[in-house]
Enzyme design. Structure first.
Site, short mmCIF file in Angstrom:
data_model
loop_
_atom_site.label_atom_id
_atom_site.label_comp_id
_atom_site.label_asym_id
_atom_site.label_seq_id
_atom_site.Cartn_x
_atom_site.Cartn_y
_atom_site.Cartn_z
N CYS A 3 -26.15 9.63 17.81
CA CYS A 3 -24.70 9.51 17.63
C CYS A 3 -24.38 8.60 16.43
N CYS B 16 -15.78 7.90 19.61
CA CYS B 16 -16.30 9.28 19.55
C CYS B 16 -15.53 10.09 18.48
N CYS C 226 -32.48 14.51 32.54
CA CYS C 226 -32.93 14.28 31.17
C CYS C 226 -34.31 13.62 31.12
N CYS D 74 -16.99 17.14 17.26
CA CYS D 74 -18.34 16.73 16.86
C CYS D 74 -19.32 17.33 17.84
N ASP E 98 -9.92 22.44 31.80
CA ASP E 98 -9.81 21.33 30.86
C ASP E 98 -8.58 20.46 31.05
N CYS F 141 -30.08 11.97 22.16
CA CYS F 141 -28.65 12.02 21.82
C CYS F 141 -28.07 10.62 21.62
C1 B12 Z 1 -11.29 13.31 28.14
C2 B12 Z 1 -12.20 14.41 27.65
C3 B12 Z 1 -12.85 14.21 26.43
C4 B12 Z 1 -12.84 12.86 25.72
C5 B12 Z 1 -13.82 11.92 26.45
C6 B12 Z 1 -15.16 12.59 26.74
C7 B12 Z 1 -15.97 11.96 27.86
N1 B12 Z 1 -17.29 12.09 27.77
O1 B12 Z 1 -15.44 11.42 28.81
C8 B12 Z 1 -13.26 13.26 24.28
C9 B12 Z 1 -12.04 13.55 23.44
C10 B12 Z 1 -14.13 12.26 23.53
C11 B12 Z 1 -13.99 14.57 24.56
C12 B12 Z 1 -14.97 15.09 23.73
C13 B12 Z 1 -15.65 16.28 23.97
N2 B12 Z 1 -15.36 17.19 24.92
CO1 B12 Z 1 -14.10 16.85 26.37
N3 B12 Z 1 -13.06 16.60 27.93
C14 B12 Z 1 -12.39 15.60 28.39
C15 B12 Z 1 -11.81 15.92 29.78
C16 B12 Z 1 -10.34 16.27 29.62
C17 B12 Z 1 -11.98 14.79 30.82
C18 B12 Z 1 -13.41 14.17 30.84
C19 B12 Z 1 -13.48 12.94 31.70
O2 B12 Z 1 -13.06 12.95 32.85
N4 B12 Z 1 -14.01 11.85 31.15
C20 B12 Z 1 -14.17 10.59 31.85
C21 B12 Z 1 -15.64 10.27 32.00
C22 B12 Z 1 -15.85 8.91 32.65
O3 B12 Z 1 -16.14 11.29 32.82
P1 B12 Z 1 -17.63 11.79 32.75
O4 B12 Z 1 -18.26 11.46 31.47
O5 B12 Z 1 -17.66 13.21 33.18
O6 B12 Z 1 -18.24 10.83 33.87
C23 B12 Z 1 -19.34 11.24 34.64
C24 B12 Z 1 -20.68 10.88 34.07
O7 B12 Z 1 -20.56 9.73 33.32
C25 B12 Z 1 -21.52 10.75 35.33
N5 B12 Z 1 -22.39 9.61 35.43
C26 B12 Z 1 -22.06 8.31 35.33
N6 B12 Z 1 -23.14 7.55 35.53
C27 B12 Z 1 -24.18 8.38 35.80
C28 B12 Z 1 -25.52 8.12 36.08
C29 B12 Z 1 -26.39 9.19 36.32
C30 B12 Z 1 -27.82 8.90 36.61
C31 B12 Z 1 -25.89 10.53 36.27
C32 B12 Z 1 -26.80 11.69 36.49
C33 B12 Z 1 -24.53 10.78 35.96
C34 B12 Z 1 -23.71 9.70 35.74
O8 B12 Z 1 -20.62 10.63 36.43
C35 B12 Z 1 -19.30 10.47 35.95
C36 B12 Z 1 -18.29 10.97 36.93
O9 B12 Z 1 -18.49 12.31 37.30
C37 B12 Z 1 -12.68 17.16 30.20
C38 B12 Z 1 -11.95 18.23 31.02
C39 B12 Z 1 -11.72 17.81 32.43
N7 B12 Z 1 -10.52 18.01 32.93
O10 B12 Z 1 -12.61 17.30 33.09
C40 B12 Z 1 -13.14 17.74 28.82
C41 B12 Z 1 -14.59 18.27 28.72
C42 B12 Z 1 -15.48 17.23 29.34
N8 B12 Z 1 -14.82 18.30 27.29
C43 B12 Z 1 -15.58 19.26 26.89
C44 B12 Z 1 -16.07 19.43 25.57
C45 B12 Z 1 -16.63 20.80 25.21
C46 B12 Z 1 -16.02 18.36 24.67
C47 B12 Z 1 -16.73 18.26 23.31
C48 B12 Z 1 -18.11 18.91 23.27
C49 B12 Z 1 -15.82 18.87 22.21
C50 B12 Z 1 -16.35 18.70 20.79
N9 B12 Z 1 -17.30 19.53 20.35
O11 B12 Z 1 -15.92 17.84 20.08
C51 B12 Z 1 -16.82 16.73 23.14
C52 B12 Z 1 -18.11 16.16 23.76
C53 B12 Z 1 -18.22 14.66 23.65
C54 B12 Z 1 -19.20 14.11 24.69
N10 B12 Z 1 -20.37 13.68 24.27
O12 B12 Z 1 -18.84 14.11 25.87
C55 B12 Z 1 -16.00 20.16 28.06
C56 B12 Z 1 -17.45 19.82 28.43
C57 B12 Z 1 -18.29 21.02 28.85
C58 B12 Z 1 -19.67 20.56 29.28
N11 B12 Z 1 -20.65 21.41 29.04
O13 B12 Z 1 -19.86 19.50 29.80
C59 B12 Z 1 -14.93 19.74 29.16
C60 B12 Z 1 -15.43 19.79 30.59
C61 B12 Z 1 -13.72 20.71 28.97
C62 B12 Z 1 -13.98 22.06 29.62
N12 B12 Z 1 -13.26 22.38 30.67
O14 B12 Z 1 -14.83 22.82 29.22
N13 B12 Z 1 -13.61 15.11 25.76
S1 SF4 Z 2 -30.69 14.85 24.15
FE1 SF4 Z 2 -29.49 13.67 25.62
S2 SF4 Z 2 -28.56 15.18 26.99
FE2 SF4 Z 2 -30.24 16.21 25.92
S3 SF4 Z 2 -32.02 15.99 27.27
FE3 SF4 Z 2 -32.10 14.28 25.81
S4 SF4 Z 2 -31.01 12.61 26.86
FE4 SF4 Z 2 -30.49 14.51 27.94
S1 SF4 Z 3 -19.53 13.94 20.11
FE1 SF4 Z 3 -19.04 11.76 20.22
S2 SF4 Z 3 -20.73 10.93 21.42
FE2 SF4 Z 3 -21.45 12.91 20.67
S3 SF4 Z 3 -22.50 12.45 18.71
FE3 SF4 Z 3 -20.37 12.96 18.24
S4 SF4 Z 3 -19.40 10.95 18.13
FE4 SF4 Z 3 -21.29 10.66 19.26
#
Ligand code: B12
Ligand code: SF4
Ligand code: SF4
Length: 402
Positions: free
Chosen positions: A206, A222, A196, A249, A136, A202
């Site tokens: 939200c 978020c 998906c 959340c 993380d 989802c």
């Molecule tokens: C910053 C961060 C947050 C931020 C931003 C979250 C976000 N979605 O970016 C905040 C504070 C909001 C957050 C919330 C949560 N987080 Co957080 N967070 C992180 C952290 C530190 C970095 C994530 C990151 O790089 N974000 C930047 C975005 C741009 O990255 P990304 O979404 O992964 O981007 C990819 C996709 O978008 C994908 N993509 C883009 N376009 C397309 C198109 C297609 C077709 C496909 C297939 C894919 C795709 O490719 C991108 C690059 O790989 C990681 C830990 C880490 N070091 O990685 C934990 C992490 C992601 N978090 C985690 C968790 C558990 C949560 C929460 C569930 C906690 C909670 N219950 O409140 C929520 C979930 C919210 C959500 N819906 O994502 C876990 C997720 C585990 C998992 N199963 O995925 C992680 C991995 C921590 C861990 N080591 O376990 N988090």
């Molecule tokens: S709820 Fe969201 S993450 Fe889950 S299968 Fe449907 S589109 Fe994919």
């Molecule tokens: S974790 Fe963030 S993106 Fe997911 S339902 Fe809650 S507010 Fe929306």
């Protein structure tokens, strides 16, 4: 080439639930997406999430120059949700990952033990085994690694979904200079073909519209960010959308059919009851560490939380992820939840919070009193305006009275 199967077996013996191995090549697509999201302001509010950091995090060689492979690991945190007491008092909701002990503290020692074992196991082949451990907080794109290694696939809510545990998993990695491969014969594990499909449940669920498009999350909206990471005031227009969520959340995960099926199969349901599905649930042993802690649980009473002193906060949340919000952040969230619940029994405690040492808490208590309304709340707000010196709090009070 070291035996991937042996390495994975060791991962399972340590208590990880999924283990895969991928190369240490760069993640150019993840880097492109991260840079784009940063430029669009979608990661605003996380000052450490800079373009430079994103560049490093997508290049394992920048983290370990001799990196050759990455062991990616998942640990599930699903547990049975206790039934909420039927006492009618205002309660908040805590996201599932924070019910039990802090996962960083559980996983980090296991990674360290893993690294020690790797050094010993590979000694004959690689005399100087090097490792970097991530869970993380490290500069590593946890989800991009997991996706490439086929540990799971991206859901449209941006979480990694897995076979077996849905998205209820924590992710971790070991970047190493070992030339370890996937299962015998194959150089590395390959990505999953799952997706998906046409589902978009989802995105529609939200409450704050923080998922404006598939795979895109707007951090600034978020609730997870607002309740855990945000240090200042919660934007006033988002507060009414937060319901009684006080730490994190889970909504976009709870509605996900992959998770629903997973919970049914394991004999769990989001309401905490054993599934009545006709198929017999499999034997499921939740981890003790992630079960709801007795002192806070999954849906704590809100009013007593407003009385926590700094010391009591530290004591109560030692070893829990909730300590990250700090007292001022948690009490701010409690005020918002009480304002949304609208129960007049919270008024005396909120009046107390109008005089909290933290301006952040005073301001949000004012907002909550304005939402609940009534003569007593109005009088307290007018009185607070007389003595309050903080301009931001004064604005909150004026707004609440208005
Ligand atoms: C910053 C961060 C947050 C931020 C931003 C979250 C976000 N979605 O970016 C905040 C504070 C909001 C957050 C919330 C949560 N987080 Co957080 N967070 C992180 C952290 C530190 C970095 C994530 C990151 O790089 N974000 C930047 C975005 C741009 O990255 P990304 O979404 O992964 O981007 C990819 C996709 O978008 C994908 N993509 C883009 N376009 C397309 C198109 C297609 C077709 C496909 C297939 C894919 C795709 O490719 C991108 C690059 O790989 C990681 C830990 C880490 N070091 O990685 C934990 C992490 C992601 N978090 C985690 C968790 C558990 C949560 C929460 C569930 C906690 C909670 N219950 O409140 C929520 C979930 C919210 C959500 N819906 O994502 C876990 C997720 C585990 C998992 N199963 O995925 C992680 C991995 C921590 C861990 N080591 O376990 N988090
Ligand atoms: S709820 Fe969201 S993450 Fe889950 S299968 Fe449907 S589109 Fe994919
Ligand atoms: S974790 Fe963030 S993106 Fe997911 S339902 Fe809650 S507010 Fe929306």
């Amino acid at each position: 080439m070291l035996n991937g199967t042996t390495i994975k077996e060791y991962a399972y013996s340590l208590g990880f639930d999924i283990a895969r191995i991928t190369s240490a090549e760069a993640f150019p697509e993840a880097e492109r997406v991260l840079q784009e999201r940063i430029a669009q302001g979608l990661l605003d509010g996380l000052p450490w999430f800079t373009a430079e950091r994103a560049a490093v995090s997508c290049h394992p060689n920048a983290l370990l120059p001799e990196a050759r492979s990455i062991i990616t690991l998942a640990m599930f945190y699903l547990t049975q949700q206790p039934d909420e007491p039927d006492d009618g008092v205002p309660r908040g909701r805590i996201s599932r990952y924070a019910w039990g002990d802090d996962y960083h503290e559980i996983i980090k020692p296991k990674l360290q033990q893993f690294a020690t074992w790797l050094r010993d196991y590979a000694r004959d082949e690689v005399p100087e085994v090097e490792t970097r451990l991530f869970v993380d907080t490290g500069r590593m794109v946890d989800r991009a690694v997991a996706q490439r290694a086929g540990l799971g696939w991206y859901g449209k809510n941006t979480n990694i979904l897995t076979r077996g545990w849905g998205s209820w998993v924590f992710l971790a990695e070991i970047v190493t200079n070992l030339p370890s491969g996937g299962n015998d014969g194959s150089p590395f594990d390959t990505p999953s073909k799952a997706s998906c499909g046409a589902c978009d449940i989802c995105l529609r669920a939200c409450p704050t519209a923080a998922l404006p498009a598939p795979y895109v999350l707007d951090n600034t909206r978020c609730i997870s960010f607002l309740t855990i990471e945000l240090r200042g005031s919660i934007p006033i227009e988002l507060r009414p959308l937060m319901g009684n969520l006080i730490f994190g959340c889970d909504i976009c995960q709870q509605v996900c059919p992959v998770n629903v099926v997973t919970e049914r199969r394991l004999g769990l349901r989001s309401d905490g009851k054993i599934s009545s599905a006709s198929s017999q649930p499999i034997q499921f042993h939740p981890r003790r560490e992630f079960r709801p802690r007795p002192e806070t649980g999954s849906s704590p009473e809100l009013i007593p939380l407003l009385a926590l002193t700094e010391e009591q906060f530290r004591e109560r949340f030692r070893g829990s992820p909730i300590k990250r919000a700090k007292r001022r952040g948690l009490l701010r969230n409690v005020c918002v939840a009480l304002g949304n619940i609208g129960d007049p029994r919270a008024v005396p405690a909120l009046i107390g919070a109008l005089h909290d040492v933290e301006a952040l808490v005073r301001g949000h208590a004012a907002w909550a009193l304005g939402r609940i309304g009534g003569e007593e709340a109005k009088r307290a707000l007018e009185e607070a305006l007389v003595g309050e010196e903080d301009e931001e709090v004064r604005n909150e009070v004026r707004c609440a009275l208005g």
